[in-house]
Design an enzyme around this catalytic site. Structure first.
Site, PDB file in Angstrom:
ATOM      1  N   SER A   2       0.868  -1.181   0.000  1.00 19.41           N
ATOM      2  CA  SER A   2       0.000   0.000   0.000  1.00 19.41           C
ATOM      3  C   SER A   2       0.899   1.223   0.000  1.00 19.41           C
ATOM      4  O   SER A   2       2.089   1.121   0.323  1.00 19.41           O
ATOM      5  CB  SER A   2      -0.847  -0.010   1.279  1.00 19.41           C
ATOM      6  N   TYR A  10      -2.436  -1.226  10.123  1.00 20.44           N
ATOM      7  CA  TYR A  10      -2.392  -1.505   8.685  1.00 20.44           C
ATOM      8  C   TYR A  10      -0.990  -1.264   8.122  1.00 20.44           C
ATOM      9  O   TYR A  10      -0.430  -2.086   7.396  1.00 20.44           O
ATOM     10  CB  TYR A  10      -3.409  -0.583   8.005  1.00 20.44           C
TER      11      TYR A  10
HETATM   12  N1  LIG Z   1      -8.272   0.294  -2.699  1.00 19.29           N
HETATM   13  C1  LIG Z   1      -7.234   0.975  -2.236  1.00 19.29           C
HETATM   14  O1  LIG Z   1      -7.204   2.214  -2.280  1.00 19.29           O
HETATM   15  C2  LIG Z   1      -6.051   0.270  -1.651  1.00 19.29           C
HETATM   16  C3  LIG Z   1      -4.991   1.065  -1.174  1.00 19.29           C
HETATM   17  C4  LIG Z   1      -3.887   0.438  -0.643  1.00 19.29           C
HETATM   18  C5  LIG Z   1      -3.804  -0.944  -0.605  1.00 19.29           C
HETATM   19  N2  LIG Z   1      -4.858  -1.690  -1.063  1.00 19.29           N
HETATM   20  C6  LIG Z   1      -4.702  -3.148  -0.976  1.00 19.29           C
HETATM   21  O2  LIG Z   1      -5.161  -3.766  -2.161  1.00 19.29           O
HETATM   22  C7  LIG Z   1      -5.599  -5.094  -1.865  1.00 19.29           C
HETATM   23  C8  LIG Z   1      -6.964  -5.316  -2.488  1.00 19.29           C
HETATM   24  O3  LIG Z   1      -7.873  -4.421  -1.877  1.00 19.29           O
HETATM   25  P1  LIG Z   1      -9.143  -3.798  -2.637  1.00 19.29           P
HETATM   26  O4  LIG Z   1      -9.036  -2.332  -2.541  1.00 19.29           O
HETATM   27  O5  LIG Z   1      -9.339  -4.438  -3.946  1.00 19.29           O
HETATM   28  O6  LIG Z   1     -10.282  -4.214  -1.582  1.00 19.29           O
HETATM   29  P2  LIG Z   1     -11.530  -5.212  -1.683  1.00 19.29           P
HETATM   30  O7  LIG Z   1     -12.362  -4.868  -2.881  1.00 19.29           O
HETATM   31  O8  LIG Z   1     -12.138  -5.149  -0.343  1.00 19.29           O
HETATM   32  O9  LIG Z   1     -10.879  -6.640  -1.942  1.00 19.29           O
HETATM   33  C9  LIG Z   1     -10.219  -7.343  -0.934  1.00 19.29           C
HETATM   34  C10 LIG Z   1     -10.208  -8.806  -1.328  1.00 19.29           C
HETATM   35  O10 LIG Z   1      -9.426  -9.536  -0.376  1.00 19.29           O
HETATM   36  C11 LIG Z   1     -10.191 -10.651   0.029  1.00 19.29           C
HETATM   37  N3  LIG Z   1      -9.825 -11.147   1.349  1.00 19.29           N
HETATM   38  C12 LIG Z   1      -9.742 -10.482   2.530  1.00 19.29           C
HETATM   39  N4  LIG Z   1      -9.407 -11.308   3.526  1.00 19.29           N
HETATM   40  C13 LIG Z   1      -9.280 -12.545   2.970  1.00 19.29           C
HETATM   41  C14 LIG Z   1      -8.956 -13.833   3.469  1.00 19.29           C
HETATM   42  N5  LIG Z   1      -8.712 -14.038   4.785  1.00 19.29           N
HETATM   43  N6  LIG Z   1      -8.881 -14.871   2.596  1.00 19.29           N
HETATM   44  C15 LIG Z   1      -9.130 -14.691   1.283  1.00 19.29           C
HETATM   45  N7  LIG Z   1      -9.480 -13.510   0.749  1.00 19.29           N
HETATM   46  C16 LIG Z   1      -9.540 -12.443   1.584  1.00 19.29           C
HETATM   47  C17 LIG Z   1     -11.639 -10.168   0.002  1.00 19.29           C
HETATM   48  O11 LIG Z   1     -12.510 -11.277   0.027  1.00 19.29           O
HETATM   49  P3  LIG Z   1     -14.015 -11.154   0.624  1.00 19.29           P
HETATM   50  O12 LIG Z   1     -14.813 -10.439  -0.434  1.00 19.29           O
HETATM   51  O13 LIG Z   1     -14.413 -12.568   0.837  1.00 19.29           O
HETATM   52  O14 LIG Z   1     -13.918 -10.360   1.896  1.00 19.29           O
HETATM   53  C18 LIG Z   1     -11.617  -9.416  -1.322  1.00 19.29           C
HETATM   54  O15 LIG Z   1     -11.748 -10.312  -2.391  1.00 19.29           O
HETATM   55  C19 LIG Z   1      -5.570  -5.231  -0.330  1.00 19.29           C
HETATM   56  O16 LIG Z   1      -4.397  -5.921   0.049  1.00 19.29           O
HETATM   57  C20 LIG Z   1      -5.513  -3.786   0.141  1.00 19.29           C
HETATM   58  O17 LIG Z   1      -4.890  -3.648   1.391  1.00 19.29           O
HETATM   59  C21 LIG Z   1      -5.963  -1.125  -1.580  1.00 19.29           C
END
Ligand SMILES: NC(=O)c1ccc[n+]([C@@H]2O[C@H](COP(=O)([O-])OP(=O)(O)OC[C@H]3O[C@@H](n4cnc5c(N)ncnc54)[C@H](OP(=O)(O)O)[C@@H]3O)[C@@H](O)[C@H]2O)c1
Length: 278
Positions: free
Chosen positions: A145, A158
């Site tokens: 991140s 985080y």
């Molecule tokens: N969006 C941003 O601005 C941002 C910024 C910095 C970093 N990130 C990072 O990017 C990555 C993806 O995030 P996103 O923004 O796409 O969020 P998201 O739409 O909430 O997607 C997160 C995904 O991770 C899965 N997940 C969480 N815990 C899990 C577990 N124990 N086992 C298997 N799957 C799990 C969720 O599954 P479920 O649907 O089953 O919960 C979902 O598919 C994360 O690592 C996040 O920290 C995102």
């Protein structure tokens, strides 16, 4: 230079593929000719997400794994390599968000987020590296991140996990370079996904409000795959103005520090008003 053939005919796993960045990266990999194992912890959610990509035929596969469970990750990764005959890419993308005041965090909260964001990546790397070493090739892409390179106040839990991901991935990048393995760290900042109302337990709280200035997730996925194909180490998404902020932070730029102090002030004020971290 972007290698447009980097993914063609290759096999990859994407964790957290049912939502947000993981779904968009899966779709972009399919567009670029890869075989994609979309991994998720919920069979229903991952089946639904894969069904939306059914136009790509049997290049779309699914995998059930809760990334906090070492046996499931190990079995999923080894099973994929056995079925596909190889494993070219592992995108350790699954993770949870987390903004909360330090005083509100229990030790259980620390453990929960470390399991979801750090042990998950360790399990993935631990299972995939031996396979890739045997092949003499492979690329592991771990999602950190912007909070894994700049420390935002009220995100100590985080940020701890994401700095861990950045540090580990960068070390391995150099350690395995002569063995034909590649490592990249994705540092997203404000990407339009459903993460914005999820807690560190992965549950949703209140209504989803994606910030107006959030970066489109499809553009993020395309940028990620371009930079991964260039074997870039730390990949900041979007690159501007975050790259300058990162450099400024590392160099002790006063203006960047002032922004972090201001963010801390605003977040504390908002927290004290509402008593919640959303
Ligand atoms: N969006 C941003 O601005 C941002 C910024 C910095 C970093 N990130 C990072 O990017 C990555 C993806 O995030 P996103 O923004 O796409 O969020 P998201 O739409 O909430 O997607 C997160 C995904 O991770 C899965 N997940 C969480 N815990 C899990 C577990 N124990 N086992 C298997 N799957 C799990 C969720 O599954 P479920 O649907 O089953 O919960 C979902 O598919 C994360 O690592 C996040 O920290 C995102």
């Amino acid at each position: 230079m972007v290698d447009s053939a980097y993914y063609t005919g290759r096999t990859g796993i994407v964790t957290g593929a049912n939502s947000g960045i993981g779904y968009a990266v899966s779709e972009e990999l399919l567009k670029r000719g890869a075989v994609v194992y979309m991994a998720g912890r919920s069979p229903e959610k991952i089946a639904k997400a894969a069904a939306r990509l059914s136009a790509y035929g049997d290049r779309v596969r699914t995998l059930i794994m809760d990334v906090t469970k070492q046996e499931q990750v190990q079995k999923g990764i080894e099973g994929t390599a056995a079925e596909a005959g190889r494993l070219d890419f592992l995108f350790n993308n699954a993770g949870v968000g987390g903004t909360m005041p330090f005083e509100q965090a229990t030790l259980e909260d620390w453990k929960t987020i470390i399991d979801a964001n750090l042990w998950s990546v360790i399990y993935g790397v631990h299972a995939a590296v031996p396979i890739m070493l045997r092949q003499g090739s492979g690329h592991i892409v771990n999602t950190s991140s912007i909070a894994g390179i700049i420390p935002p106040p009220f995100q100590a839990l985080y940020s701890l996990t994401k700095y861990g991901v950045t540090g580990m991935t960068e070390c391995l990048r150099y350690e395995f370079a002569e063995k034909g393995l590649h490592f990249s760290t994705i540092c997203p900042a404000n990407i339009a996904t459903p993460i914005f109302n999820k807690g560190i337990d992965g549950r949703t709280y209140g209504e989803l409000k994606i910030p107006d200035d959030a970066y489109p997730v499809e553009k993020a996925a395309s940028l990620i795959l371009d930079r991964v194909s260039e074997w870039k180490g730390i990949i900041i998404v979007p690159e501007d103005p975050n790259t300058d902020a990162w450099k400024g932070y590392v160099l002790g730029d006063r203006a960047v520090e002032e922004r972090l102090y201001r963010m801390a002030h605003d977040r504390r004020e908002a927290f004290e008003k509402s008593g919640t971290y959303f």
